[in-house]
Design a protein around this motif. Structure first.
Motif: not given
Length: 572
Positions: A80-81, A65-70, A92-93
């Protein structure tokens, strides 16, 4: 497929799962337009060990459901953002997503298969683990499962928790393989004390629950639920609620705790577990004290309220078995599906072929007569005047008869709603409050309408063709046809709501003969599940695990209670 002749090596299985994963990836590419970050930015894994890696968060059961940038530095994830280029979570996370770093680098995480060498089991007893190869571990697990299949597959017990949803082996983890082998003992250990799904499944064919329309709702009453900072979904409830605040939605948080969202709106302090009294009192006000206090056309035409019932509370039926409704326009009884039915009666006393009867709504109203705001004040500590004020606001904001045009379609507009959460369902009378909160929304006429409550549905409404009513769905009915004696150790073919019946399975495993079973379980496979900590009685769960010959813990993460009672660990 005949399992006796099946030739499937671990290597071929791995190849097949890669193919499935590739197909799933292709499906995702077809379903969603690519975003710049994924389309044009190379991952650090390709460049080396420095840079950014893009991915989907798997820290809750709404995987992806949410995507991130590590951010990677010297081969280590340092931050992690949320991915700002993804519309769903927009950079957001939630705290779960941020904590993924700790999961990866937890020094106590189990990283290799292990087998017990101490035959004695107990929470305070050293299992004397020995690390083994994956080949030995998988061969041992297969051998134990095969023994059950060759003798009595019912002796195989498979349990699953939320863990599999959050990992790469969801289909295996939730027990489809065990069901395919034929065991009736594939049982959920998710939320044994939680009945959050029952009311929606019972009244609206809705799963997993019921929420509010954040676009059009103007007045929201919140019971036992957080819709703000701690709702746990950076891309879901929290952002929806923030948008509601920006456009000026009014809301009332009712409960013993002044949550963060309560401090931003109106907080009504109420005694813990008293929510049902408030729901009853609000409905009393709507039916006894407020003029035009409910959406009469909706109640007449979208619910079973006008169905005639006899002295026992059963439907009055004609010779074809169809429920009858009194048509006020013709002063006669008609079947619910009679095309000439023009004006269903909600009140009155009638006679159908010698049987005294009344509309269900008449009996429903009479049952609420004594549940006054003063009665609810004594139970809930909420002042009677405040109870009346909230009921009046719900009716006023619902704007019965109003409409809105959306994409060229004219729809009913009912911008008032009442929503509940686990803070209610986990209390005494929680299931009743769950159900009657849905009924209250039906009085508001807001079900499925802009501004009202909306269902998170995995299916269409399930109509009972004979009765013309909504059929209870999923966890509001038994998982199989009713069986006696029961087949599964958790009695899921007797009781509804298998979400919570694993607690009963713990007792039957300890003494199957006492509970009417002619077999004793011999192998337990626990998949991302710790039944010891989520059951009603941890001591009984411990005894149950010690009563079987062999326990396999698939998807284990660290040395928790279930690991201490297992014989074989297959780590996440």
């Amino acid at each position: 497929m005949n399992l006796n002749s099946m030739k499937l090596t671990r290597r071929s299985f791995a190849k097949s799962t890669v193919a499935v994963a590739a197909a799933a990836g292709l499906g995702g590419a077809l379903a969603y337009r690519p975003v710049k970050a994924f389309a044009n930015t190379p991952n650090a894994a390709v460049q080396g060990e420095q840079g950014e890696v893009y991915g989907h968060c798997r820290m809750c059961m709404l995987c992806g459901s949410c995507s991130f940038v590590a951010t990677m530095k010297d081969g280590v994830v340092v931050n992690i953002e949320g991915d700002p280029d993804r519309a769903n979570n927009a950079g957001t996370l939630c705290p779960r997503g941020k904590s993924a770093i700790m999961n990866v680098y937890n020094p106590h995480r189990i990283k290799a298969p292990m087998k017990r060498t101490n035959p004695e089991k107990g929470m305070e007893i050293d299992p004397q683990w020995v690390e083994i190869t994956w080949d030995e571990a998988l061969d041992t697990a297969a051998e134990k499962i095969r023994e059950c299949y060759d003798t009595d597959i019912r002796k195989l017990v498979q349990m699953y928790g939320f863990g599999p949803y959050e990992s790469g082996h969801a289909t295996l983890g939730i027990g489809l393989w065990a069901m395919a082998l034929g065991t009736p003992n594939s049982s959920s250990t998710k939320g044994q004390m939680c009945a959050i799904h029952y009311g929606g499944c019972y009244t609206l064919s809705a799963f997993p629950t019921v929420n509010y329309d954040g676009v059009y709702c103007n007045y929201l009453v919140i019971l036992g639920k957080s819709v703000g900072y701690d709702s746990g979904l950076a891309g879901g409830d929290a952002r929806t609620f923030a948008n509601c605040l920006r456009r000026g939605m009014k809301y009332v948080t009712v409960g013993p705790r002044a949550s963060m969202e309560a401090t931003r709106g109106e907080w009504v302090s109420a005694k813990l577990g008293s929510d049902l009294s408030l729901v009853y009192a609000w409905m009393h006000c709507m039916l006894y004290e407020l003029e035009n206090g409910f959406d009469e056309p909706f109640v007449k035409n979208r619910t079973n309220s006008p169905y005639l019932i006899d002295a026992n509370g059963d439907y009055v039926r004609n010779d074809e078995g169809k429920p009858q409704i009194w048509d006020a326009s013709s002063d006669s009884a008609k079947s619910h599906d009679d095309p000439s039915l023009a004006d269903p009666a909600l009140f009155g006393q009638y006679d159908f072929n010698g049987t005294p009867c009344q509309p269900a709504f008449q009996a429903f109203k009479e049952s609420l007569k004594t549940f006054t705001p003063e009665w609810a004040e004594a139970y809930s500590t909420v002042p009677a005047d405040k109870i009346r004020e909230i009921a009046a606001n719900l009716v006023s904001y619902a704007s019965f008869g109003s409409t809105v045009e959306i994409d060229g379609e004219t729809l009913p507009l009912r911008p008032a709603a009442v929503i509940i959460g686990r803070g209610i369902t986990n209390q005494e009378d929680g299931t009743l409050c769950d159900i009657y909160s849905r009924v209250l929304n039906m009085l508001l006429g807001n079900v499925g309408s802009p501004g009202g409550i909306i269902s998170n549905m995995y299916c269409d409404y399930l109509p009972n063709e004979l009765d013309g009513t909504t059929e209870p769905y999923f966890e509001a009915k038994t998982c199989t046809k009713f069986n006696w004696p029961p087949q599964g150790l958790d009695y899921a073919d007797v009781f509804p709501h298998r979400h919570s019946t694993n607690t009963l399975m713990m007792r039957t495993m300890c003494d199957p003969e006492k509970y009417g079973f002619d077999y004793k379980p011999s192998v337990v496979v626990s998949c991302g599940s710790n039944p010891v900590t989520v059951t009603a009685d941890a001591a009984v769960a411990e005894q149950a695990m010690k009563s079987v010959d062999y326990v396999i813990y698939q998807g284990c993460y660290h040395m928790d209670e279930m690991a201490m009672l297992s014989d074989l660990l297959l780590p996440e």
